[in-house]
Design an enzyme around this catalytic site. Structure first.
Site, PDB file in Angstrom:
ATOM      1  N   TYR A 144       0.844  -1.198   0.000  1.00  0.00           N
ATOM      2  CA  TYR A 144       0.000   0.000   0.000  1.00  0.00           C
ATOM      3  C   TYR A 144       0.882   1.252   0.000  1.00  0.00           C
ATOM      4  O   TYR A 144       0.744   2.136  -0.848  1.00  0.00           O
ATOM      5  CB  TYR A 144      -0.920  -0.047   1.235  1.00  0.00           C
ATOM      6  CG  TYR A 144      -1.519   1.285   1.636  1.00  0.00           C
ATOM      7  CD1 TYR A 144      -2.647   1.792   0.987  1.00  0.00           C
ATOM      8  CD2 TYR A 144      -0.965   2.034   2.680  1.00  0.00           C
ATOM      9  CE1 TYR A 144      -3.183   3.015   1.364  1.00  0.00           C
ATOM     10  CE2 TYR A 144      -1.497   3.252   3.054  1.00  0.00           C
ATOM     11  CZ  TYR A 144      -2.607   3.742   2.399  1.00  0.00           C
ATOM     12  OH  TYR A 144      -3.137   4.955   2.781  1.00  0.00           O
ATOM     13  N   LYS A 148       1.556   4.315  -2.584  1.00  0.00           N
ATOM     14  CA  LYS A 148       1.227   5.702  -2.201  1.00  0.00           C
ATOM     15  C   LYS A 148       2.416   6.619  -2.554  1.00  0.00           C
ATOM     16  O   LYS A 148       2.232   7.767  -2.935  1.00  0.00           O
ATOM     17  CB  LYS A 148       0.899   5.822  -0.708  1.00  0.00           C
ATOM     18  CG  LYS A 148      -0.391   5.191  -0.249  1.00  0.00           C
ATOM     19  CD  LYS A 148      -1.650   5.745  -0.869  1.00  0.00           C
ATOM     20  CE  LYS A 148      -2.114   7.056  -0.304  1.00  0.00           C
ATOM     21  NZ  LYS A 148      -3.423   7.479  -0.898  1.00  0.00           N
TER      22      LYS A 148
END
Ligand SMILES: NC(=O)C1=CN([C@@H]2O[C@H](COP(=O)(O)OP(=O)(O)OC[C@H]3O[C@@H](n4cnc5c(N)ncnc54)[C@H](OP(=O)(O)O)[C@@H]3O)[C@@H](O)[C@H]2O)C=CC1
Ligand SMILES: CC(C)CCC[C@@H](C)[C@H]1CC[C@H]2C3=C(CC[C@]12C)[C@@]1(C)CCC(=O)C[C@@H]1CC3
Length: 345
Positions: A144, A148
């Site tokens: 994740y 990002k």
């Protein structure tokens, strides 16, 4: 020659507007007199002044329909951080964000405000009063966060005075508040399973937990201050409650507020991290046979046992940011918003 109609500055779009942060943002924008187009893979509510466009942000044509006559776009969509699906993060956060940028430019959008994350600089070791000039994590804590980082770079690099397209990234940390689907529900679930008896480490580590309304305030201020020649162009900004708190004090206040016992017994950080790592390896090895979802993942242990709080001085200076809701008030309001998660209910 056809003249392009300049979109109204009070018309905006929120990509991810059905999610936790997105919905709070939409509600505040409507209160402030904006008309809002929500673009999301799902529709979770209805609100006067809001039009919904259901679709995948990787689909440029679907985005273009939602961005018609829009001058300002907030992009706060992402797959849930605890998903293990690397390909999904890559597709939505990286390829999808590229598509969002292209669609914004084709639709004549002037401002794009991305919801990034303060975790883009976190590698699982202490960060105290971290500023935005810290380097991106070389070893991000999960897929994740890895995506990002790439997403934030894409958006900030797209900022272009020549194209009349201005971008900024907001980096919140530990968002919480009413309707949050992860922090409080995960905490209560762990308490109900009897897993919230232990404090990982000595319990002195300070972290940021940021009330959702303050995060929304930071986004709207950023949008309103993002202009040609403003210092915001192409930059990232931490938005926090500016009141770092001991991780375990925050957890205890939420748990006690909901009628559960506060964690009491200390366990050494390295021991718990080691066990979480072994468990994670086991889940990977057994994945073809069975799906196990451990509560204490290495990532959660790192977040629970280290310092990670950030300075929001840059946001104060460049956009006049100041949290609107204090941490104590925010905890009280959050606890009151979860009557169904109280002990015994
Ligand atoms: N929560 C936190 O503590 C923090 C969050 N952030 C960032 O804030 C943003 C908002 O987070 P939060 O509100 O908690 O997350 P949510 O999951 O509540 O909201 C994200 C929304 O985006 C939607 N979405 C996912 N994939 C797509 C897609 N392909 N196309 C269109 N919509 C999609 C989700 O739908 P569905 O639910 O169906 O997947 C959901 O409605 C995210 O960018 C996150 O990275 C940053 C720091 C901290
Ligand atoms: C089981 C317990 C030890 C911990 C339960 C609380 C956690 C679920 C939360 C504490 C810090 C939170 C956090 C995030 C998600 C929820 C927590 C792990 C993020 C990973 C969400 C996405 C981000 O961008 C960064 C956040 C950091 C803090």
């Amino acid at each position: 020659m056809a003249t392009r109609v300049r979109p109204s500055s009070k018309r905006c779009a929120v990509i991810g507007g059905s999610g936790f942060l997105g919905r709070h943002l939409v509600e505040r924008l409507v209160d402030k007199g904006y008309s809002v187009a929500v673009f999301d893979i799902r529709q979770s509510y209805e609100l006067p002044g809001v039009t919904f466009h259901q679709g995948d942000l990787c689909d440029k044509q679907a985005l273009l329909t939602a961005l018609k006559d829009v001058s300002l776009v907030f992009h706060c969509a992402s797959p849930a951080p605890f998903s293990d699906d690397r390909a999904l993060f890559q597709r939505v956060n990286v390829e999808g964000t590229r598509t969002v940028i292209q669609a914004c430019q084709e639709a004549g959008v002037q401002k794009l405000v991305l919801t990034s994350s303060a975790s883009v600089v976190f590698e699982g070791t202490d960060i105290k009063n971290g500023k935005e000039d810290l380097p991106y994590a070389k070893k991000p804590i999960d897929y994740y966060t890895e995506t990002k980082i790439q997403q934030e770079k894409l958006v900030l690099e797209a900022c272009s005075k020549e194209k009349g397209f201005f971008t900024v990234a907001i980096r919140p940390h530990g968002i919480f508040g009413p309707r949050d689907p992860q922090l409080v529900p995960i905490l209560v679930d762990s308490a109900r399973q009897g897993k919230m008896k232990f404090i990982i480490g000595d319990g002195s580590n300070l972290v940021d937990f940021t009330f959702v309304e303050n995060v929304v305030h930071g986004h709207i201020l950023a949008a309103e201050h993002l202009k040609p020649d403003s210092p915001l162009c192409g930059k990232a900004y931490h938005i926090t409650n500016d009141e770092p708190i001991r991780f375990w004090d925050f957890m205890s206040q939420v748990l006690v507020g909901l009628g559960y016992d506060a964690p009491r017994y200390h366990l050494p950080y390295t021991l718990v991290y080691g066990i979480a790592l072994l468990l994670w390896l086991l889940t990977v090895l057994l994945r073809p046979l069975v799906t196990i979802k451990p509560t204490f993942t290495p990532m959660r242990v790192a977040l629970a046992g280290t310092y990670h709080y950030y300075s929001c001085a840059r946001a104060k200076q460049d956009m006049g940011y100041k949290p609107l809701v204090s941490l104590q008030e925010a905890i009280t309001r959050t606890v009151a918003s979860y009557p169904h998660l109280r002990k015994g209910s």
